[in-house]
Structure formats: C-alpha cells, structure tokens
Design a protein around this motif. Structure first.
Motif, short mmCIF file in Angstrom:
data_model
loop_
_atom_site.label_atom_id
_atom_site.label_comp_id
_atom_site.label_asym_id
_atom_site.label_seq_id
_atom_site.Cartn_x
_atom_site.Cartn_y
_atom_site.Cartn_z
N GLY A 1 28.02 56.30 45.74
CA GLY A 1 29.42 55.93 45.53
C GLY A 1 29.62 54.48 45.89
O GLY A 1 29.13 54.03 46.93
N VAL A 2 30.32 53.75 45.05
CA VAL A 2 30.48 52.31 45.24
C VAL A 2 31.94 51.90 45.12
O VAL A 2 32.63 52.28 44.16
CB VAL A 2 29.68 51.53 44.16
N GLY A 3 32.41 51.14 46.07
CA GLY A 3 33.68 50.44 45.95
C GLY A 3 33.40 48.97 45.74
O GLY A 3 32.58 48.40 46.46
N CYS A 4 34.06 48.37 44.77
CA CYS A 4 33.77 46.97 44.46
C CYS A 4 35.08 46.28 44.07
O CYS A 4 35.97 46.90 43.49
CB CYS A 4 32.76 46.90 43.31
N GLY A 5 35.16 45.01 44.41
CA GLY A 5 36.33 44.25 44.01
C GLY A 5 36.46 44.19 42.50
O GLY A 5 35.45 44.12 41.80
N GLY A 6 37.69 44.23 42.01
CA GLY A 6 37.93 44.19 40.59
C GLY A 6 38.04 42.76 40.09
O GLY A 6 37.98 41.83 40.88
N PRO A 7 38.21 42.59 38.79
CA PRO A 7 38.27 43.68 37.81
C PRO A 7 36.89 44.22 37.44
O PRO A 7 35.87 43.61 37.75
CB PRO A 7 38.92 43.02 36.58
N MET A 8 36.92 45.38 36.80
CA MET A 8 35.69 45.99 36.30
C MET A 8 36.05 46.85 35.09
O MET A 8 37.22 47.18 34.90
CB MET A 8 35.09 46.88 37.39
N THR A 9 35.05 47.16 34.29
CA THR A 9 35.28 48.20 33.30
C THR A 9 35.03 49.53 34.00
O THR A 9 34.15 49.63 34.86
CB THR A 9 34.33 48.07 32.10
N TRP A 10 35.81 50.49 33.66
CA TRP A 10 35.73 51.78 34.33
C TRP A 10 35.81 52.87 33.29
O TRP A 10 36.59 52.74 32.37
CB TRP A 10 36.88 51.93 35.33
N PRO A 11 35.00 53.91 33.39
CA PRO A 11 34.05 54.25 34.46
C PRO A 11 32.69 53.60 34.32
O PRO A 11 31.79 53.90 35.10
CB PRO A 11 33.94 55.76 34.31
N GLU A 12 32.50 52.68 33.35
CA GLU A 12 31.18 52.09 33.12
C GLU A 12 30.67 51.33 34.34
O GLU A 12 29.45 51.25 34.55
CB GLU A 12 31.21 51.15 31.91
N GLY A 13 31.59 50.75 35.10
CA GLY A 13 31.17 50.05 36.31
C GLY A 13 30.46 48.73 36.04
O GLY A 13 29.52 48.36 36.73
N GLU A 14 30.92 48.00 35.02
CA GLU A 14 30.48 46.62 34.84
C GLU A 14 31.49 45.75 35.58
O GLU A 14 32.67 45.71 35.21
CB GLU A 14 30.40 46.27 33.36
N VAL A 15 31.01 45.05 36.60
CA VAL A 15 31.94 44.43 37.54
C VAL A 15 31.98 42.92 37.38
O VAL A 15 30.98 42.27 37.06
CB VAL A 15 31.57 44.81 38.99
N SER A 16 33.19 42.38 37.64
CA SER A 16 33.42 40.93 37.60
C SER A 16 34.32 40.55 38.77
O SER A 16 35.42 40.03 38.57
CB SER A 16 34.11 40.55 36.27
N PRO A 17 33.84 40.77 40.00
CA PRO A 17 34.73 40.59 41.16
C PRO A 17 35.30 39.17 41.21
O PRO A 17 34.54 38.20 41.12
CB PRO A 17 33.82 40.86 42.36
N LEU A 18 36.60 39.08 41.38
CA LEU A 18 37.31 37.80 41.39
C LEU A 18 36.57 36.72 42.18
O LEU A 18 36.39 35.61 41.70
CB LEU A 18 38.70 37.97 42.03
#
Lengths: 345, 345
Positions: free
Chosen positions: A72-89
């Motif tokens: 399980g992962v918490g990550c700063g957004g934004p991200m695509t969800w539920p794909e979980g491709e992340v672009s943390p600010l």
C-alpha cells in the motif's frame, strides 16, 4: 502466508517504509530524506533501497513476492488513479512515473495499491484513529497544503478520478486570495500555512515572537505530530510557517492569534459546506496548523456553528487527528488490509 | 408476481401517485391538490384515496399487498430516515407523521421506502435522465428551495441521517444574506426563486416586464417542466418568482438578467466546491429557475470555470435536468426498482 503489508509513504522531504500487521501495528519503520533534485532513477533507487532494508531487518528479503501480503502506497498528488502514475508536485523527478507498475513488478502476485497521501491520512484516522466507528467522515490535514479524504457509508469515496476529498479547494470566499490551483478563495488559499503566514507578515507579524521552546504554552491538543510527514503538499516550512504561527499565537502574539482566527473561520465555513453536502458525523483535523489547538479550533467551531444550522448538520463532531507520524503508513496499509472499506477497484 | 412499483410523490401543493414499471415507465399517474391546512388524518385520507384510485384503474385494487412489488415515496423534508417519519416544511398537518409505517401496514410483505423529494429527483436523473451512465453525479433542483442528491461510485449517498445532497446549504458567501436554515450566505439564500426575486425587486424590478406569453423568447433548454411538482420546498410562487424572473430576463429586462447572473454565479461557486470535494462527472440542474437556460447556465459555467481549476475538476459537465413532471415518481420508484444503487438500508 504473510499477514503483513508493506506500507510506503512518499513525500517531498521524506520516504517512509514499514511493515504493517493486520491490526494496524507499524513495524520496522524506516525513513530517509527524499534525494533533493533526484531524477526518476535516483528516486526509485532510494525507494528500492529503503524497501530492501525494511525487508532485510524483518528477515524477509529472500522471500520475493511472498514476503508481504500486499503493498500500500500513499504518495503526493497529482497522480492517475487507480493506475498510480505519479507526478508529485514537489518531486519534479517523477512526472508520470509508473510507481504502481514498478512496485507490482517487484512484488508480483499480490495487490499493489497507490492513493493520494491526504486520502491515506483520512483512511488511517478512520481505520485506527479519531474517526474510528464513524460511517460518514471527512479526514483533513492542514499544513503547507489543505487536503483530505472522504468516508461515506463506511467506505472510502474515490470520486471519478480518485480525487474526492479535496476539501482544500472548497470555496470559502469567492473574492478571496488567489489559490495555487488557479482558482480564488479556496480554503487552501486562506488556511494553508504559508498563505496564512504571508498574510500575518503583511499585517506586521515577526516570526519567532514566541520562543521555539514555548512548549508548555502550546495547547496539548491531540497527539503531538513530530513531523507532518505526509508528502510534499503537507510539509511545513521552517520559518514563516503555520507551525511557527501556532507557537507565536500560543505565546500571545496578537497578529498570530488573528491569523489563526482567520484560518479557523475559513476551516469552519468549508467544513459547514462539506457537512451540509455530505451529512457527516465526524471531521478529523490534523497537520501542523492543528497543533495550535483551541486557538484554531475555537474560531473553527464558532464559524461551523454559524453555518451548519440544520438539525442533521449540528451533530457533527470536529476532532483533532489522533495518529502521529505513522498515519500515512497506516492508511497506505489499510488500502490492502481493509480493502473492503478502503479500496473500490 | 407484480413487477411494477407504486410510486408516491408528496408535496405541499400536490400529491402524485402512479405505477412505475421496471424500465421506469410511469403508468396511471394521478394527481390531486394537497388539502390546504389539512390535518394528519385528512392528508392521509387524501393519499389513501389517490392510491386506491390508481390501483383501481390498473385493476389491482383487490390484490392487497400483492398488487405491487413495493412502494417508493419521495416527500418534502425534513424527515427521519430511513424510518420515514415526515414533517414536510409546508404541510403543518404532518409533524413526525409515520408515513412509511402507515404505508407498510397497507402493503405488508413488500419493501416500502421513503426518501427526500430532492434526492428522488437526483435519483431519477441518474437512473433515467441526464445523468445516466455517470458514476459520480450531483442532481440539483433550483426553485423555491435549492436541493439535491449525490451519487458517488454509482450509488446514492445517504449520509449519516439520510440528508446528504443538501447543496443548497453549501456556503457561497460567508457574509451573504441570511438563509432560512438559520445560516448565512448559503447557495439557497442567494439563488432560490423567492430570494432572487426579492433581490431583484429591491433593485427596482417590476415583475411581468416580459409578457407571460413570451414563449419563443424562452430558451428551449432541456425539456419543459410544466410544474415543478417536486414537494413543498421546490414549488414556485406565481408572482415575483424565479420563473417570472426567467421570463422577464428572456424578454430583456436588465434587472432580471442581473438577478440570473447573480444566481448563476452562486450556483457555479457551489458546484465548484462540490466538484472539488466529490470529484464529480456530471451535475444536473432542474427546477423552475433552470428554465432560464443560457441566461442562467452561462454565468454558472463562467463561475465554475473560475473556481474548478484542477485537472480532474475541469472535466465536469453541467447539464439541464432531462425529466419533466414525472421525475419525482420515477426517482421514488427507483428506490425499490433499482435498490442495488439507490437504497442502502
């Protein structure tokens, strides 16, 4: 079969990894600083090393995907969800980084789930914190950003794109200050630490008027959060910050007090809107600014009383978040350990 | 086994009863005026007569509880939910009236379900109207009151007390006009027909500056709603009303136009807050004021664009409600006919 889940909390200042057992106990937690300016590979390597270190300490490093029941992962957004491709600010090295897919390759055959860090904090408070037992809850974090997560009917609400819970962009003053989102008068524009501090500085505030060791004067409201270790959007600055404001207000600084009143009232208005719209039982408030205790919660509750007037809305309880720096890990783990409530896909 | 459901729509001006088949077709609809000043017994008797008449026409009056597959009711609030003890604002004869229990005695052995009338309208738009296919939708009605219902994750959201969806009490201006709820600056205080009309009169509006037969000038936006037959909270007044304002604005009255701009902007701000918080795909807007078409929807969309700026929020579509005067009946029936989505208890 392993019972524990690998929990990952990814923020702009720190990465945290731990094992979390089915009752929510956090074990073998490890933290490292986010590599400043790290590119995609450096960031990923940092994470892989940290994960390896946690698994080694637990004697699970040679178990492959059998090491854990899921990730399980918490990550700063934004991200695509539920794909979980992340672009943390605040982590420019990751733009559209396939975090979920990468972790899924490392842990095949078990669920790997990524959600917004503020959502994970709300989930943690609902699962094991101040919102336990509530069916209809908003979990908020008020820090450098203002974020949150919504639980309705006992289940996490994702919204169409995984972005439900953005309480920071409920409008509290249509003609108010500009917001980072491009809008105007959002709760976040008024109440986030840096915005509030900037406002206080404009009014003549000199940060540090209250001494940093003013400990006893800081109201013991909720459990102390050593660091708002909750992703880039919620990391406090160290100088003219919301936390600094809270300390100075506790020491009696008039401008700092006025700033907390301003933030508290904005929070109360936004919470009233959310309560009226979503018929909530409980709102939890965490993050650096919530450390101000009654200096924030009193104006908050006063504004809430003025704007949440219908019978059903008056029952809502606004309480400080109960979990400390492990909250993000606990919430991330719950995406797997309590998936019936916190994972819809 | 009967397939059709008895649908009941109870408002301050009218009672409506019909049979609704599993595809949402309304059959044998009958309406009677609400007995003015009727006491509890008179109101109940009116309903029983109307139900009897519908069943008789359908040749089902001697089938007892076997006559229908269930009973769905939309009623003006407030009420206890899911108990269905109703106290409709504009029907003083019913205070804590056990409407659900009474109907359950009349129709034993089949589900009898009561929900707020504005919620039923939202359900109808989601099930068979402009929100069909959306997973995350807010259905609004803008008339004498401003109400709504929330669909998230494809399911009706009730909230802790059945009151989720009260978009009319999202705060759009903390220092705005007083609201009937006791609060201040609620969307409803600004945008409900009578409030808007009062504001226009203050600005010098003379109702009727546009002729009532100005038909061709009224933008053909959505299907015409002959009567906003949607419960006491949403019934238009006949003189200085929102509908009158819409007609006069269409005829070019400047003050009426300014009033619609004011209402549209308030709607846009509240919708932005709801979209940011709940990550919605679609918002449907019905009720008398929505008949103003672009004169309302253009300022609405402008304000929405200003305040819903995050990527995910920009996708929302705001559309006129598609169903006409039967919407309340369709939504009430859906509480039984599509219970997997619209009934949680």
């Amino acid at each position: 079969m392993p019972q524990s889940v690998l929990a990952v909390d990814i923020g702009g200042t720190k990465f945290a990894v731990a094992l979390v057992d089915p009752t929510g106990n956090v074990q073998e937690a490890r933290r490292v600083a986010t590599p400043p300016g790290g590119d995609a590979a450096a960031l990923w390597e940092t994470l892989v090393d940290l994960v390896g270190s946690v698994l080694r300490t637990a004697g699970r490093d040679d178990l492959g995907s059998g090491a854990v029941a899921g990730v399980g992962v918490g990550c700063g957004g934004p991200m695509t969800w539920p794909e979980g491709e992340v672009s943390p600010l605040n982590m420019p090295g990751w733009r559209g980084f396939p975090l979920r897919a990468r972790l899924a390759s490392r842990f095949p055959g078990v669920p790997v789930r990524v959600h917004n860090d503020a959502v994970c904090l709300a989930v943690a408070e609902h699962w094991r914190g101040a919102g336990r037992g509530s069916a209809d809850m908003l979990g908020m974090v008020v820090s450098t950003g203002v974020g949150g997560g919504l639980i309705l009917g006992g289940r996490l609400i994702d919204g169409g794109s995984g972005n439900a819970g953005h309480i920071g962009h409920v409008v509290v003053d249509p003609d108010g200050p500009e917001c980072r989102c491009g809008g105007r008068g959002c709760l976040e524009a008024v109440a986030r630490g840096p915005g509030l501090a900037a406002w206080a500085v404009e009014q003549g505030w000199v940060p540090g008027s209250g001494q940093p060791d003013a400990g006893p004067d800081v109201p013991p409201y909720g459990e102390a959060v050593a660091e708002p270790d909750t992703g880039p959007d919620y990391v406090e600055e160290t100088t003219a910050s919301g936390r600094r404001l809270a300390l100075d207000a506790a020491a009696g600084d008039e401008i700092a007090l006025a700033a907390l009143d301003r933030a508290g009232r904005a929070l109360g208005v936004a919470i009233a809107s959310a309560v009226n719209l979503c018929d909530l039982d409980v709102v939890t408030v965490g993050g650096g600014l919530s450390q101000a205790g009654p200096l924030l919660f009193e104006p908050l509750r006063a504004a809430l009383r003025e704007h949440a007037r219908m019978g059903f809305a008056r029952r809502v309880r606004v309480v400080p978040a109960a979990l400390g720096q492990d909250a993000g890990l606990v919430g991330a783990a719950a995406l797997v350990l309590a998936a019936d409530r916190y994972w819809s896909r």
